[in-house]
Design a protein around this motif. Structure first.
Motif, PDB file in Angstrom:
ATOM      1  N   GLY A   1      21.423  17.153 -29.392  1.00 30.59           N
ATOM      2  CA  GLY A   1      22.657  16.766 -28.722  1.00 30.59           C
ATOM      3  C   GLY A   1      22.848  17.484 -27.393  1.00 30.59           C
ATOM      4  N   ALA A   2      23.769  16.986 -26.590  1.00 30.64           N
ATOM      5  CA  ALA A   2      23.975  17.541 -25.255  1.00 30.64           C
ATOM      6  C   ALA A   2      24.636  18.911 -25.284  1.00 30.64           C
ATOM      7  N   GLU A   3      25.440  19.181 -26.307  1.00 30.72           N
ATOM      8  CA  GLU A   3      26.115  20.469 -26.382  1.00 30.72           C
ATOM      9  C   GLU A   3      25.216  21.532 -27.010  1.00 30.72           C
TER      10      GLU A   3
ATOM     11  N   ALA B   1      28.593  13.065 -30.524  1.00 31.63           N
ATOM     12  CA  ALA B   1      28.658  12.963 -29.065  1.00 31.63           C
ATOM     13  C   ALA B   1      30.127  12.960 -28.651  1.00 31.63           C
TER      14      ALA B   1
ATOM     15  N   LEU C   1      31.979  17.445 -22.232  1.00 30.66           N
ATOM     16  CA  LEU C   1      30.900  17.089 -21.313  1.00 30.66           C
ATOM     17  C   LEU C   1      30.983  15.647 -20.844  1.00 30.66           C
ATOM     18  N   SER C   2      31.515  14.761 -21.675  1.00 30.42           N
ATOM     19  CA  SER C   2      31.635  13.351 -21.282  1.00 30.42           C
ATOM     20  C   SER C   2      33.091  12.930 -21.121  1.00 30.42           C
TER      21      SER C   2
ATOM     22  N   ARG D   1      35.539  12.910 -29.386  1.00 32.12           N
ATOM     23  CA  ARG D   1      34.345  13.256 -30.152  1.00 32.12           C
ATOM     24  C   ARG D   1      34.060  12.171 -31.190  1.00 32.12           C
TER      25      ARG D   1
ATOM     26  N   ARG E   1      23.016  18.653 -18.904  1.00 31.95           N
ATOM     27  CA  ARG E   1      23.683  18.410 -20.184  1.00 31.95           C
ATOM     28  C   ARG E   1      24.703  17.280 -20.051  1.00 31.95           C
ATOM     29  N   GLN E   2      25.379  17.209 -18.919  1.00 33.54           N
ATOM     30  CA  GLN E   2      26.383  16.168 -18.746  1.00 33.54           C
ATOM     31  C   GLN E   2      25.741  14.788 -18.687  1.00 33.54           C
TER      32      GLN E   2
ATOM     33  N   ALA F   1      24.858  13.909 -22.150  1.00 36.18           N
ATOM     34  CA  ALA F   1      26.082  13.647 -22.922  1.00 36.18           C
ATOM     35  C   ALA F   1      26.615  12.250 -22.656  1.00 36.18           C
TER      36      ALA F   1
ATOM     37  N   GLN G   1      24.297   9.698 -24.467  1.00 37.93           N
ATOM     38  CA  GLN G   1      24.428   9.728 -25.925  1.00 37.93           C
ATOM     39  C   GLN G   1      25.794   9.220 -26.376  1.00 37.93           C
ATOM     40  N   THR G   2      26.831   9.534 -25.618  1.00 41.70           N
ATOM     41  CA  THR G   2      28.170   9.061 -25.975  1.00 41.70           C
ATOM     42  C   THR G   2      28.266   7.540 -25.863  1.00 41.70           C
TER      43      THR G   2
END
Length: 435
Positions: A64-66, A97, A101-102, A106, A301-302, A305, A308-309
């Motif tokens: 995951g991005a986090e 996701a 970040l996005s 959640r 990471r952003q 994110a 993936q979101t």
């Protein structure tokens, strides 16, 4: 890396069968299902007999991005220490996701989803793996997952992605040969080519499991016998390297003890066949240590994110399909996620299918459409029940009253049955009934 031998996935439903099964050197337990302060008696007895127990995590979301959640890492570390495990394992996947970040709510997948094989995703995964390695008391091994869909714009094959991950972090690999077969059917990836490019010397152990094919899509169910193509991939792998351990996974639809033991024997035979025709196979050796590297920029990471979101939102919230994804495959994955969600909620809240009867599954699937899971399966069960009650369901007054009582019992911070006033009322009623 110590030799593990032949093992089987320990599940409460087959605990007695596993204890009686001959030739089992080790077991693997889903980490999130083990309470360190209250180990199942079966696992305790196995450990006392010298059977190794390995905790297998499913919710860390290293892809995951986090950055990994410190509390989840601490919980995984605690289980490794309590079980006296030589290593712990997790997946190369993302499971949630959204968030800061996005700049979006959640979302929980309730399932392992593939990460894109891109430089950005690899940079994030490597840093997340290093964070996990620093927090765990024993070595970490990460597993390749099965996938129904592919990301657009991928820059590496799976073998290249895993090779660089090992080279940069020193992490070990848990290779699932059933997942290689799944990706062969669903994504056209050649298992032999994947094995040829893998850093096989980094393998900690191997997973073997069954599944089924429907409409040209292979579903990694862990609820069916291991098919011959999966055993053939295992034989190919064993001809290239002597894996420290091999383990049969079975999560539901459990057969009788003799049939299950037969599957374990088939796995053992496939390994022996590979060793007999070894092409210069070598024992697994420690992977490179992995050097210190600069942290991943927030912008990387952003970007991950946001991608993936968008994908997870399309799968669980009904938002538009992101550009470049196969709409048909994404639909298959969305339906599979909803079906798994219904199955798991029925397991964590078995009263709901009893109260609702045959209406449970269609009612839950209708509820889940456009309503993503945000707080785990138990929260999901409560939200589902509350949704039905607000709509005046079920229509039968007795069932509705039973559902309302169930929801009230579990929706407060303290179960009603444990509240002082409720306990006093029940005690008084028992006294009166004795008179």
């Amino acid at each position: 890396m110590e030799r593990l031998g032949t093992g089987i996935g320990w599940r409460p439903e087959i605990a007695d069968v596993v204890e009686r099964m001959p030739g089992i050197d080790w077991v693997e337990a889903v980490a999130e299902n083990v309470c360190p302060g209250h180990l199942p008696e079966s696992l305790t007895r196995l450990r006392e007999r010298g059977v190794t127990v390995v905790p297998h995590g499913v919710s860390l979301g290293l892809g995951g991005a986090e950055r990994p959640d410190p509390e989840r890492l601490a919980a995984l570390a605690e289980r490794a220490e309590v079980l006296g495990s030589p290593l712990v394992t997790e997946h190369i996947a993302f499971v949630r996701a959204g968030g800061p970040l996005s700049a979006s709510p959640r979302l929980e997948a309730g399932h392992l989803l593939p990460v894109p094989r891109t430089r950005d995703a690899l940079d994030v995964l490597c840093e997340n793996v290093r964070i996990a390695q620093d927090a765990l008391p024993v070595p970490l091994a990460v597993e390749n997952i099965a996938a129904l869909l592919s990301w657009p714009g991928e820059e590496m094959t799976e073998a290249q992605f895993l090779y660089e991950l090992v080279e940069r972090t020193g992490v070990r690999l848990l290779i699932d040969v059933a997942n290689l077969h799944t990706n062969h059917v669903n994504r056209g990836e050649d298992p032999a080519e994947a094995l040829a490019g893998l850093p096989v010397e980094a393998i900690a152990y191997v997973h073997v499991a069954g599944g089924f094919e429907r409409d040209g899509v292979w579903h990694d169910s862990h609820a069916h016998p291991v098919p011959r193509p999966v055993l053939d991939i295992l034989t190919d792998l064993a001809s290239r390297v002597a894996p420290p351990g091999v383990l049969l996974e079975r999560d539901e639809n459990f057969p009788g003890g003799d049939e299950l033991a037969g599957e374990v024997e088939a796995v053992r035979a496939a390994v022996e066949k590979g060793r007999a025709s070894a092409r210069g196979a070598v024992p697994a050796a420690p992977p490179p240590a992995g050097g210190a590297q600069a942290g991943v920029p927030d912008a990387v990471r952003q970007r991950l994110a946001l991608g993936q979101t968008a994908l997870l939102s399309a799968l669980v919230a009904g938002t538009p399909v992101p550009e470049g994804f196969d709409r048909v495959r994404l639909g298959v994955q969305a339906r599979a996620l909803a079906a798994k969600r219904a199955d798991v909620v029925a397991k964590v809240a078995p009263e709901l299918p009893v109260i609702l009867g045959s209406a449970y599954r269609p009612a839950f699937l209708a509820y889940a459409e456009g309503r993503p899971m945000t707080g785990g399966y138990r929260r999901d069960a409560l939200d589902f029940a509350g949704h039905l009650l607000r709509d005046g369901l079920p229509r039968d007054a007795g069932s509705r009253r039973e559902l309302r009582d169930w929801w009230r019992e579990r929706s407060g911070p303290v179960p009603r049955s444990r509240r002082p006033a409720v306990r006093l009322a029940r005690a008084t009623r028992r006294v009166l009934l004795r008179r």
